[in-house]
Write a protein that holds these residues in place. Structure first.
Motif, short mmCIF file in Angstrom:
data_model
loop_
_atom_site.label_atom_id
_atom_site.label_comp_id
_atom_site.label_asym_id
_atom_site.label_seq_id
_atom_site.Cartn_x
_atom_site.Cartn_y
_atom_site.Cartn_z
N VAL A 81 -3.64 3.27 -9.78
CA VAL A 81 -4.31 4.45 -9.24
C VAL A 81 -5.13 5.03 -10.37
O VAL A 81 -4.59 5.65 -11.29
CB VAL A 81 -3.31 5.47 -8.69
N ASN A 120 -1.76 13.50 -8.04
CA ASN A 120 -0.47 14.18 -8.12
C ASN A 120 0.52 13.30 -8.88
O ASN A 120 0.19 12.19 -9.30
CB ASN A 120 0.06 14.51 -6.72
N GLU A 174 0.82 -1.21 0.00
CA GLU A 174 0.00 0.00 0.00
C GLU A 174 0.86 1.26 0.00
O GLU A 174 0.46 2.30 -0.54
CB GLU A 174 -0.93 0.00 1.21
N PHE A 180 1.60 5.31 -10.84
CA PHE A 180 0.84 4.06 -10.75
C PHE A 180 -0.45 4.15 -11.55
O PHE A 180 -1.36 3.36 -11.35
CB PHE A 180 0.56 3.73 -9.28
N SER A 181 -0.51 5.09 -12.47
CA SER A 181 -1.69 5.27 -13.32
C SER A 181 -1.40 4.78 -14.73
O SER A 181 -0.58 5.37 -15.44
CB SER A 181 -2.10 6.74 -13.35
N LYS A 214 1.67 3.66 -3.03
CA LYS A 214 0.80 4.70 -3.55
C LYS A 214 1.28 6.10 -3.18
O LYS A 214 0.69 7.09 -3.60
CB LYS A 214 -0.63 4.46 -3.07
N ASN A 215 2.34 6.19 -2.39
CA ASN A 215 3.00 7.47 -2.15
C ASN A 215 4.47 7.31 -2.46
O ASN A 215 5.27 6.89 -1.62
CB ASN A 215 2.79 7.95 -0.71
N PRO A 233 -5.30 9.61 -10.44
CA PRO A 233 -4.16 10.18 -9.71
C PRO A 233 -4.36 11.65 -9.39
O PRO A 233 -4.80 12.43 -10.23
CB PRO A 233 -2.99 9.97 -10.67
N ASP A 273 3.20 11.68 -7.87
CA ASP A 273 3.53 10.42 -7.22
C ASP A 273 2.50 9.35 -7.57
O ASP A 273 2.84 8.21 -7.90
CB ASP A 273 3.59 10.59 -5.71
N GLN A 274 1.23 9.70 -7.52
CA GLN A 274 0.19 8.74 -7.85
C GLN A 274 0.15 8.43 -9.34
O GLN A 274 -0.21 7.32 -9.75
CB GLN A 274 -1.16 9.26 -7.38
#
Length: 459
Positions: free
Chosen positions: A317, A322, A202, A328-329, A205-206, A320, A324-325
């Protein structure tokens, strides 16, 4: 392998830590296959490229402030130096910070950022030659990949991040080679290290904070080996009785020892040319192939449906908020590649995510799981994409694996180009020499000369 398989090893064979300890003690410089030495050298350069990408995006700044001090070891791509432990943490975390390093689809993890920075730091401190560093890297990869295969994908489904879990024993193995530990002490190094890797899926995600869990786990493996060198003892059965039970259901214990010392896994990791999570890459490559095959440009796409396996979707994600997210998009990664021409880490910015044309294309992309894609996972980690064009055409493209996998590897020239793009400006006139020394590690008398070059261009 199921629980009964673990039990059979407990009853009829040496503990796995002891088997790995003997392997580590027998791994020495100058006795590796040429292709293993070449693979280790290429991954050294690739890791430096990944770290440079992190420095360019500023992921090093908070860690430098958090871990102040001085020492002989370069904080890669900066003008400062640190001591052994801090250099290992900083360079590991920064190498992992843009998810641009190598990885293995059979472990869900990234061995290079997990162990190469710490191994390099210890090699510099011990004034080791490049061949010793190569042997250490190769041994560390074996431990990472073999333990990783044993627990993956169960470990991810249980909520753990493979890279951080495996970083400690892998780093301990590499450090034990550099410390020239005999088999018994190498066994204890691995056993101690198994308690010092920690990380949660988890947390991915950051991306601003997650890489620290890899850096700290790598430091834990380094300390485990140094502790064992002082005579500290671990519990040799800790892999079977603790590590496997904690991190997986039905760990496949047999893969840890199968052909150990005869078949090397380092050449079986993938290398990257896109930024972001590896799960994004097959969809990106599939979208590019579809666009090329049918002559489609972004404005032609009325809708795009992307199907991936359930493990890949778990890290996705969808919206997203931002940069960082955005790493994972899948939708953002595809949009960046189709609209901008590449999906390098530098594309993953808040500004890029906010661009109207990017947002508009993302809104036309839907990502879903297809249970049928789980059947071949992880041997195949591909994607299926279907596009409805603005003219009503229905197009489909299927790809079994992202580019850069062993079945379709990138060349040395590709990785040199990757280094040039990410590190050329950072290192200036030293960049070409860094490439030369990294790629000739087995013949390098001392790795300290490379350490001195890994300071940022003062101009």
């Amino acid at each position: 392998m199921r629980e009964s398989s673990v039990a059979s090893i407990e009853a009829g064979a040496a503990p796995l830590a002891a088997i790995l300890g003997r392997f580590i003690a027998g791994t020495r410089a100058g006795h590796l296959p040429a292709e293993v030495e070449q693979a280790a050298s290429l991954r050294m350069l690739d890791t430096l490229a990944a770290a440079a990408s992190g420095v360019q995006q500023g992921t090093h700044r908070k860690l430098l402030a958090l871990l102040p001090g001085d020492g002989p070891l370069s904080a890669w791509g900066t003008t400062v130096r640190r001591g052994l432990r801090d250099a290992a943490i900083i360079n590991s975390a920064v190498s992992h910070s843009t998810y641009f390093e190598d990885g293995c689809r059979y472990t869900g993890g990234h061995p290079s950022s997990a162990l190469i920075p710490a191994a390099f730091a210890l090699a510099c401190e011990r004034e080791a030659g490049g061949a010793e560093l190569v042997a250490a890297i190769a041994a560390g990869y074996e431990v990472f990949l073999r333990l990783g295969r044993a627990i993956y994908p169960s470990t991810v489904r249980r909520g753990f991040q493979s890279t951080a879990i495996l970083a400690a024993p892998a780093t301990a193995a590499a450090a034990a080679v550099l410390l020239r530990l005999p088999a018994e002490q190498a066994t204890h190094a691995i056993a101690i290290a198994c308690s010092h890797g920690a990380g949660l899926k988890e947390a991915l995600k950051n991306a601003g904070s997650q890489p620290l869990q890899v850096g700290r786990s790598s430091e834990g493996g380094l300390l485990a080996a140094l502790y064992a060198a002082q005579g500290a003892e671990g519990v040799p059965a800790v892999i079977e009785q603790g590590f496997f039970k904690a991190y997986a259901e039905g760990a496949q214990a047999d893969v840890v020892t199968r052909e150990l010392g005869r078949q090397w896994g380092i050449g079986q990791t993938y290398l990257k040319m896109h930024g972001g999570c590896r799960g994004n890459h097959a969809p990106v490559d599939t979208a590019v192939a579809l666009a090329r095959e049918y002559g489609v440009v972004p404005r032609d796409i009325a809708s795009m449906d992307v199907w991936v396996d359930t493990v890949t979707l778990a890290a996705e994600v969808a919206e997203p908020a931002n940069a960082d997210q955005a790493r994972f998009s899948i939708a953002f990664s595809i949009a960046a590649r189709l609209l901008k021409g590449d999906a390098m880490p530098a594309r993953y910015t808040d500004a890029a995510l906010a661009e109207p044309e990017v947002r508009a294309l993302m809104a036309r992309i839907r990502v879903r799981a297809d249970a049928a894609l789980d059947e071949g996972y992880p041997d195949r980690r591909g994607a299926v994409i279907r596009v409805r064009t603005t003219r009503g055409r229905d197009l489909e493209y299927v790809l079994d694996r992202a580019l850069g996998e062993p079945e379709q590897p990138f060349t040395q020239a590709d990785i040199e180009h990757k280094f040039d793009l990410t590190a050329g400006t950072l290192y200036g006139a030293s960049a070409s020499r860094i490439k030369e020394l990294s790629l000739s590690l087995p013949s390098l008398p001392s790795v300290k000369v490379l350490n001195d070059l890994l300071q940022a261009n003062p101009s």
